[in-house]
Write a protein that holds these residues in place. Structure first.
Motif, mmCIF file in Angstrom:
data_model
loop_
_atom_site.group_PDB
_atom_site.id
_atom_site.type_symbol
_atom_site.label_atom_id
_atom_site.label_comp_id
_atom_site.label_asym_id
_atom_site.label_seq_id
_atom_site.Cartn_x
_atom_site.Cartn_y
_atom_site.Cartn_z
ATOM 1 N N GLN A 161 0.796 -1.222 0.000
ATOM 2 C CA GLN A 161 0.000 0.000 0.000
ATOM 3 C C GLN A 161 0.829 1.272 0.000
ATOM 4 O O GLN A 161 0.422 2.287 -0.521
ATOM 5 N N GLN A 162 2.013 1.241 0.631
ATOM 6 C CA GLN A 162 2.727 2.483 0.853
ATOM 7 C C GLN A 162 4.120 2.540 0.239
ATOM 8 O O GLN A 162 4.648 3.617 0.027
ATOM 9 N N GLY A 163 4.722 1.406 -0.010
ATOM 10 C CA GLY A 163 6.133 1.427 -0.338
ATOM 11 C C GLY A 163 6.495 1.632 -1.791
ATOM 12 O O GLY A 163 7.656 1.837 -2.119
ATOM 13 N N LEU A 164 5.505 1.577 -2.685
ATOM 14 C CA LEU A 164 5.829 1.588 -4.103
ATOM 15 C C LEU A 164 6.479 2.876 -4.564
ATOM 16 O O LEU A 164 7.413 2.866 -5.362
ATOM 17 N N GLN A 165 5.987 4.014 -4.049
ATOM 18 C CA GLN A 165 6.462 5.274 -4.579
ATOM 19 C C GLN A 165 7.935 5.528 -4.259
ATOM 20 O O GLN A 165 8.576 6.354 -4.879
ATOM 21 N N SER A 166 8.470 4.822 -3.260
ATOM 22 C CA SER A 166 9.870 5.026 -2.919
ATOM 23 C C SER A 166 10.737 3.835 -3.331
ATOM 24 O O SER A 166 11.896 3.761 -2.962
ATOM 25 N N ASP A 167 10.164 2.909 -4.062
ATOM 26 C CA ASP A 167 10.930 1.748 -4.488
ATOM 27 C C ASP A 167 11.689 2.089 -5.764
ATOM 28 O O ASP A 167 11.298 1.735 -6.864
ATOM 29 N N TYR A 168 12.792 2.792 -5.601
ATOM 30 C CA TYR A 168 13.536 3.286 -6.761
ATOM 31 C C TYR A 168 14.093 2.141 -7.607
ATOM 32 O O TYR A 168 14.182 2.255 -8.825
ATOM 33 N N ALA A 169 14.471 1.049 -6.948
ATOM 34 C CA ALA A 169 15.013 -0.077 -7.709
ATOM 35 C C ALA A 169 13.981 -0.608 -8.687
ATOM 36 O O ALA A 169 14.311 -0.968 -9.827
ATOM 37 N N TYR A 170 12.723 -0.652 -8.266
ATOM 38 C CA TYR A 170 11.671 -1.134 -9.153
ATOM 39 C C TYR A 170 11.473 -0.184 -10.321
ATOM 40 O O TYR A 170 11.320 -0.610 -11.468
ATOM 41 N N ILE A 171 11.501 1.126 -10.048
ATOM 42 C CA ILE A 171 11.346 2.103 -11.128
ATOM 43 C C ILE A 171 12.485 1.946 -12.133
ATOM 44 O O ILE A 171 12.274 1.958 -13.346
ATOM 45 N N GLU A 172 13.696 1.804 -11.626
ATOM 46 C CA GLU A 172 14.852 1.667 -12.515
ATOM 47 C C GLU A 172 14.715 0.441 -13.394
ATOM 48 O O GLU A 172 15.075 0.461 -14.575
ATOM 49 N N THR A 173 14.195 -0.650 -12.825
ATOM 50 C CA THR A 173 14.006 -1.873 -13.601
ATOM 51 C C THR A 173 13.093 -1.630 -14.792
ATOM 52 O O THR A 173 13.319 -2.126 -15.888
ATOM 53 N N ILE A 174 12.063 -0.807 -14.568
ATOM 54 C CA ILE A 174 11.100 -0.525 -15.633
ATOM 55 C C ILE A 174 11.698 0.404 -16.684
ATOM 56 O O ILE A 174 11.692 0.121 -17.883
ATOM 57 N N VAL A 175 12.208 1.546 -16.216
ATOM 58 C CA VAL A 175 12.561 2.598 -17.161
ATOM 59 C C VAL A 175 13.809 2.281 -17.969
ATOM 60 O O VAL A 175 14.035 2.882 -19.018
ATOM 61 N N LYS A 176 14.620 1.347 -17.513
ATOM 62 C CA LYS A 176 15.823 1.012 -18.254
ATOM 63 C C LYS A 176 15.559 0.002 -19.361
ATOM 64 O O LYS A 176 16.437 -0.307 -20.156
ATOM 65 N N SER B 194 18.841 9.542 -7.999
ATOM 66 C CA SER B 194 18.969 10.484 -9.106
ATOM 67 C C SER B 194 17.755 11.406 -9.177
ATOM 68 O O SER B 194 16.672 11.092 -8.691
ATOM 69 N N ASP B 195 17.947 12.574 -9.797
ATOM 70 C CA ASP B 195 16.859 13.538 -9.930
ATOM 71 C C ASP B 195 15.680 12.942 -10.687
ATOM 72 O O ASP B 195 14.520 13.111 -10.292
ATOM 73 N N ALA B 196 15.965 12.248 -11.780
ATOM 74 C CA ALA B 196 14.880 11.686 -12.588
ATOM 75 C C ALA B 196 14.059 10.669 -11.799
ATOM 76 O O ALA B 196 12.826 10.617 -11.909
ATOM 77 N N LEU B 197 14.738 9.873 -10.977
ATOM 78 C CA LEU B 197 14.021 8.902 -10.160
ATOM 79 C C LEU B 197 13.188 9.594 -9.086
ATOM 80 O O LEU B 197 12.061 9.190 -8.792
ATOM 81 N N HIS B 198 13.765 10.629 -8.491
ATOM 82 C CA HIS B 198 13.013 11.405 -7.496
ATOM 83 C C HIS B 198 11.723 11.946 -8.100
ATOM 84 O O HIS B 198 10.632 11.823 -7.519
ATOM 85 N N ILE B 199 11.845 12.574 -9.244
ATOM 86 C CA ILE B 199 10.694 13.207 -9.902
ATOM 87 C C ILE B 199 9.650 12.157 -10.282
ATOM 88 O O ILE B 199 8.448 12.332 -10.057
ATOM 89 N N THR B 200 10.112 11.047 -10.856
ATOM 90 C CA THR B 200 9.198 9.993 -11.287
ATOM 91 C C THR B 200 8.507 9.344 -10.097
ATOM 92 O O THR B 200 7.305 9.070 -10.142
#
Length: 641
Positions: free
Chosen positions: A67-82, A327-333
């Motif tokens: 419920q709460q942890g997704l928005q700060s899971d930068y590793a998961y975002i990186e997996t997607i955007v790369k 990174s800035d881009a990860l923060h913003i995303t």
């Protein structure tokens, strides 16, 4: 039977579970200190202490992470955007594609703080046209519609006891601008407590570029308004429907019909309000403070919900923990793309997994039905057709958004933020006046077959029934067995609520097996001399045996099921059965025989031990021998599915 109840641990499969009592086998009490800790002696006692890794990062609580942890899971975002945008899977996943587009626009070279300040300044432009209190409320509407802030009121699309099953727009008092809850705020009379509140608010205004003295003065203004707002709160207020004409009569200075229609994007005649007294007094409250003070309050509301504040809080935390910044881009995303992240997460860890599970369950049922000795060929044909065609309604923990209508620009992060904010608000409005018999998907852990389709609610897609990061063995032993349980109900020849398609020979053969199952469960004792009534629990016992048996067979169709790799020291097959036990290990033990009440669902310990003694794979997985207490000769094991 449907239950609109709200506990994830006490509701299950159409009937109230009542966290059922433990049972004793062969008149022996379940004493955890005396029982042997082997699977074949008492699988319940063996399983309850076993720890299974669930694929969660850093041992996080599964529901908190969900419920709460997704928005700060930068590793998961990186997996997607790369991933390459040419990737076929990416192109088939609109949310993931949009998330990558958003991330690429965030890589424009601008720093997180620079972007945050510019977005804040853009948001503040909408306060410049405020010349009267009607303008002030119009600004509140704009802030709400663009997901910037929610001052003075909050909009939800929800249903109420009197809304006839419809999801209706409902206004309540603001939800997230008070530093404390209203009651806590009024109780925070100590100077030290109020000092810390004022200090936090002052820091926010300084962050926005105001001088120290001005920031301090602004914080005092905000505190005065917050105190008055808190006094109008009513935690016990219920929803009631109000015509906008009547509301206008109570508040002649504020154009509520125009404001509400603007908020909802179409003219309406009435609105649901929670705490009507607050809204009737709001006009008077506005007049208690100069317009300039209210502009300060709206600025505070924008600041509290801003990316600027998020960065400030992260900086404070990083100074304390000495963690490296992302990174800035990860923060913003991560901040602006929360809903996009949830949708990609939903696709990666929910929809795909559950879809594959359903497909494997249907294959397993079809294969097994063809081998059943008690079922005639015509009945097998009908049963297989029902399995192939039965519809499933899955309510996921997050609402599914398609995002086809979201237009993003690969190089303009500012336009993308504006577009994403507006889109998310419009998605909220899309459920306006949509009838539904379902409660909100996160409210209940429940599933049932209603005679036409199998319905699985969102509560079952959370622990302890489903773990999105866990291996297949865990999820087939939990959610897979639950879904198969309902599929078994659909095919049960003895289920009186469903018209049977079986001939009399089929029914007689199945009834003979059912009698054996009644005898097995009636040999269990709940407490003292109270026997479990196997006839009362028969329907659920049949579904538990069929559900776990078929979930195991479906699991064997997966890659993990065809391998032999151990996790936590357990084989894949062992993990299926341990996961089943994990769902039912927490059982209520009645204080006395007099306090026990029969229930169509058997006690949790019976749900753990009862099915497994009839499943050959369990014996093989745990090397259960003839000398073990729970051993059943193979020719005595009950094979219903």
């Amino acid at each position: 039977m449907k239950q609109n109840l709200f506990s994830l641990t006490s509701i299950f499969l159409g009937c109230l579970l009542h966290l059922p009592p433990a049972f004793a086998q062969n008149r022996q009490p379940l004493d955890t200190q005396q029982q042997k800790q082997t699977a074949g002696d008492d699988f319940y006692q063996y399983a309850i202490d076993k720890k299974l890794s669930l694929g969660l990062p850093n041992g996080q609580n599964p529901n908190t992470y969900l419920q709460q942890g997704l928005q700060s899971d930068y590793a998961y975002i990186e997996t997607i955007v790369k991933k390459s945008s040419q990737n076929k899977a990416l192109n088939n996943n609109i949310a993931k594609q949009k998330l990558q587009e958003f991330y690429l626009s965030a890589k424009s070279g601008i720093s997180s703080y620079e972007l945050a300040r510019k977005i804040f300044q853009q948001d503040m432009q909408h306060l410049k046209g405020i010349n009267n209190y009607a303008d002030l409320m119009s600004a509140c509407v704009y802030l709400h519609k663009n997901n910037i802030a929610k001052p003075l009121f909050s909009l939800a699309i929800t249903k109420h006891n009197l809304s006839r099953g419809l999801y209706v727009p409902t206004l309540s008092t603001e939800e997230n601008n008070l530093a404390y809850s209203p009651v806590q705020f009024l109780q925070a009379n100590e100077k030290s407590a109020m000092f810390h509140v004022a200090q936090d608010i002052t820091a926010l205004f300084k962050l926005a570029g105001h001088a120290s003295s001005e920031s301090l003065a602004y914080s005092q203004t905000v505190l005065k308004i917050m105190q008055q707002l808190a006094r109008l709160e009513n935690p016990s207020a219920t929803a009631e429907k109000l015509s906008l004409k009547d509301w206008q009569a109570h508040s002649p200075q504020l154009p509520w019909p125009e404001l509400v229609s603007d908020l909802l994007g179409k003219p309406v005649d009435d609105i649901w309000l929670i705490n009507t007294a607050y809204f009737f007094k709001l006009e008077s409250l506005l007049n208690q403070f100069p317009l300039a003070d209210w502009k300060v309050y709206l600025e505070y509301a924008i600041l509290r919900n801003s990316f600027l504040n998020q960065l400030h809080q992260e900086d404070v935390a990083s100074l304390q923990t000495k963690k490296l910044k992302k990174s800035d881009a990860l923060h913003i995303t991560a901040f602006y793309g929360k809903d996009l992240i949830k949708q990609t997460y939903l696709n990666d860890f929910y929809i795909d997994k559950v879809d594959v599970m359903l497909r494997n369950l249907k294959i397993a049922f079809e294969q097994q039905i063809t081998t059943l000795e008690w079922m005639s060929a015509p009945s097998k044909k009908i049963a297989i057709h029902k399995i192939k065609t039965v519809p499933f309604s899955i309510l996921y923990p997050f609402s599914i958004k398609k995002y086809q209508d979201l237009n993003l620009h690969s190089k303009d992060i500012y336009e993308n933020i504006t577009a994403l904010r507006a889109y998310n608000f419009q998605e909220k409005l899309n459920s306006f006046h949509k009838p539904s018999e379902y409660p909100a998907p996160n409210d209940i852990a429940n599933g049932y077959f209603d005679g036409q389709e199998i319905k699985i609610f969102g509560g079952l897609l959370q622990a302890p029934y489903f773990y999105p990061h866990a291996d297949d063995a865990i999820n087939y032993g939990t959610l897979g067995a639950i879904i198969a349980h309902e599929m078994t109900h659909m095919l049960d020849p003895m289920r009186k609520s469903e018209p049977t398609f079986y001939n009399q020979t089929d029914q007689d053969a199945f009834a003979h097996k059912a009698k054996e199952l009644i005898d097995q469960y009636s040999n269990y004792y709940v407490i003292d001399s109270i026997r479990l009534d196997g006839a009362i629990t028969l329907s659920e016992n049949i579904a538990d045996l069929g559900g776990l048996s078929m979930a195991y067979k479906a699991f064997k169709l997966t890659k993990q099921g065809q391998g032999n790799r151990k996790i936590d020291g357990f084989t894949a097959d062992q993990r299926v059965f341990l996961a089943w036990a994990k769902v039912w290990k927490d059982s209520y033990i009645p204080e006395s025989a007099a306090s026990y009440k029969p229930d169509p669902h058997p006690p949790g310990t019976a749900r753990i031990n009862g099915p497994v003694v009839n499943i050959d794979a369990w014996y093989e997985a745990f090397q259960v021998k003839q000398a073990d207490n729970m051993y059943k000769p193979q020719d005595k094991r009950i094979k219903m599915w």
